[in-house]
Motif scaffolding. Structure first.
Motif, PDB file in Angstrom:
ATOM      1  N   ASP A  87       0.871  -1.181   0.000  1.00 57.04           N
ATOM      2  CA  ASP A  87       0.000   0.000   0.000  1.00 57.04           C
ATOM      3  C   ASP A  87       0.906   1.228   0.000  1.00 57.04           C
ATOM      4  O   ASP A  87       1.400   1.656   1.039  1.00 57.04           O
ATOM      5  N   TYR A  88       1.133   1.779  -1.180  1.00 53.89           N
ATOM      6  CA  TYR A  88       2.149   2.812  -1.353  1.00 53.89           C
ATOM      7  C   TYR A  88       1.788   4.095  -0.617  1.00 53.89           C
ATOM      8  O   TYR A  88       0.617   4.470  -0.520  1.00 53.89           O
ATOM      9  N   ASN A  89       2.803   4.793  -0.122  1.00 54.30           N
ATOM     10  CA  ASN A  89       2.621   6.072   0.551  1.00 54.30           C
ATOM     11  C   ASN A  89       2.283   7.133  -0.494  1.00 54.30           C
ATOM     12  O   ASN A  89       3.109   7.468  -1.358  1.00 54.30           O
ATOM     13  N   THR A  90       1.094   7.670  -0.433  1.00 57.98           N
ATOM     14  CA  THR A  90       0.638   8.630  -1.443  1.00 57.98           C
ATOM     15  C   THR A  90       1.337   9.977  -1.329  1.00 57.98           C
ATOM     16  O   THR A  90       1.155  10.841  -2.189  1.00 57.98           O
ATOM     17  N   ALA A  91       2.143  10.183  -0.286  1.00 57.94           N
ATOM     18  CA  ALA A  91       2.895  11.432  -0.163  1.00 57.94           C
ATOM     19  C   ALA A  91       4.074  11.478  -1.130  1.00 57.94           C
ATOM     20  O   ALA A  91       4.675  12.542  -1.322  1.00 57.94           O
ATOM     21  N   TYR A  92       4.395  10.330  -1.753  1.00 57.40           N
ATOM     22  CA  TYR A  92       5.525  10.259  -2.674  1.00 57.40           C
ATOM     23  C   TYR A  92       5.051   9.888  -4.079  1.00 57.40           C
ATOM     24  O   TYR A  92       4.053   9.185  -4.248  1.00 57.40           O
ATOM     25  N   ARG A  93       5.807  10.344  -5.066  1.00 60.17           N
ATOM     26  CA  ARG A  93       5.540   9.951  -6.446  1.00 60.17           C
ATOM     27  C   ARG A  93       5.954   8.494  -6.656  1.00 60.17           C
ATOM     28  O   ARG A  93       6.872   8.001  -6.012  1.00 60.17           O
TER      29      ARG A  93
END
Length: 383
Positions: A244-250
């Protein structure tokens, strides 16, 4: 010499969907009947494509288990869909290869007691007599307690493309299975035949190769509160965002992958600071709102920066890695590193477990990687 390796980032795996294989949309059925000379790929046929995919991938996982299992060959024929003779031979070879991986794992003191593979059909495209089916595999393996200090499970998601062709008798046959992710092979994927490694080109030497013998010479790491970095925070971050990728990063799938971007995030979460003091990209390390340094996202650039800036020291043996330490792999020994991973768990018996993006993977043991890539070059970094 300066080198860029944007093509070597690891790709971002899609979020795993539900395990339901049918039905698919009516648009697929409409595509299937576009060629009147080909047999119609009905909803029932399309569902059979998914069940065949699930049977093949589950068989590969089953071949890893440390107990007798029956291959699900009967399920590889679903209605009017079956494996082609060539695909059947290829899968027999594949299962033998996975069993070889299991034997290498056993020699390294690792085995799995249980497994669960779920396959989700993401898309089906039928053009004339050819059907292309893309699926997501979500596999969880339970570690057998051999040493007694293994974590409970390891898991990964992988994406595959299966090709089916229509036959003159109205049936369909699976002719090929291809993984579309660019990162390390999952442990249940067959190991291809080895080839002679190309000569390593003269290039920047950033770190010596690490040995991979077990047990490793003692190299304890201070994980206490008096250290400059919070290694537990690095591991916690990695395990929180492994799928579940951190949406704060591209994300960098469009540029070739996300492996080093993800490791840089983990290190930053543990206290690494940005460095913007140089005009040379591989002498800096930073992430901004619209851009970032090559060293934040590039496999080789990260290594050059961390060695030059003394952010890392090379470990002589990969089994010496502990929480927050990083492993890189040069899969074909061509002198350019291909993939970056972080240690998020270490057993008391001295086995590091790696977590990484592409194929998004949680707590894969170093032993498992060595079993899948016995002829690759490994580089271990103490952070």
């Amino acid at each position: 010499m300066r080198s860029r390796t944007l093509s070597r980032y690891s790709t971002v795996a899609a979020t795993v969907l539900s395990a339901t294989l049918l039905p698919l949309s009516a648009a697929h059925a409409a595509d299937a009947t576009a060629d009147d000379s080909a047999p119609a790929a009905t909803q029932t046929t399309i569902a059979s494509f998914g069940r065949i995919a699930d049977a093949v991938l589950t068989d590969r996982t089953t071949a890893l288990l440390d107990r007798p299992q029956l291959a699900r060959t009967a399920q590889k024929s679903q209605g009017n869909v079956r494996l082609s003779p060539g695909a059947s031979r290829a899968e027999s070879t594949s299962l033998a290869s996975v069993q070889d991986t299991r034997a290498r794992l056993a020699a390294l003191g690792e085995a799995y007691s249980d497994a669960d593979t779920k396959t989700t059909v993401d898309s089906t495209r039928v053009e004339g007599r050819k059907a292309t089916v893309r699926v997501t595999e979500a596999t969880t393996l339970t570690y057998e307690k051999i040493r007694g200090d293994e974590p409970p499970t390891t898991g990964f998601t992988a994406h595959h493309e299966l090709t089916f062709t229509a036959q003159t008798d109205g049936t369909w046959q699976l002719v090929s299975v291809r993984r579309t992710d660019k990162g390390p092979r999952p442990v249940n994927e067959p190991v291809p035949a080895t080839k002679t490694a190309p000569v390593r080109p003269s290039a920047i030497i950033d770190a010596p190769r690490a040995a991979t013998t077990y047990p490793a010479p003692a190299k304890p790491k201070n994980l206490g509160t008096g250290t400059a970095y919070n290694y537990a925070a690095m591991a916690t971050y990695a395990e929180k965002y492994w799928k579940d990728y951190n949406t704060a990063y591209r994300r960098f799938n469009s540029a070739g992958g996300d492996c080093t971007n993800y490791i840089s995030q983990s290190l930053y979460a543990g206290g690494w600071k940005h460095d913007t003091t140089s005009t040379e990209d591989y002498d800096t390390w930073w992430y901004g709102t619209s851009s970032q340094s090559d060293t934040w996202v590039g496999v080789n650039e990260w290594s050059w920066f961390t060695q030059t800036a003394k952010r890392t020291t090379a470990l002589t043996n990969a089994y010496q890695m502990d929480l927050g330490d990083v492993l890189q792999v040069d899969f074909d020994k061509d002198g350019a590193k291909d993939h970056t991973m972080i240690t998020s768990y270490r057993s008391t018996s001295g086995v590091p477990y790696l977590t990484y993006h592409d194929t998004d993977t949680y707590r894969r043991s170093l032993s498992s990687l060595l079993s899948s890539y016995p002829n690759s070059a490994y580089y271990a970094y103490r952070t």
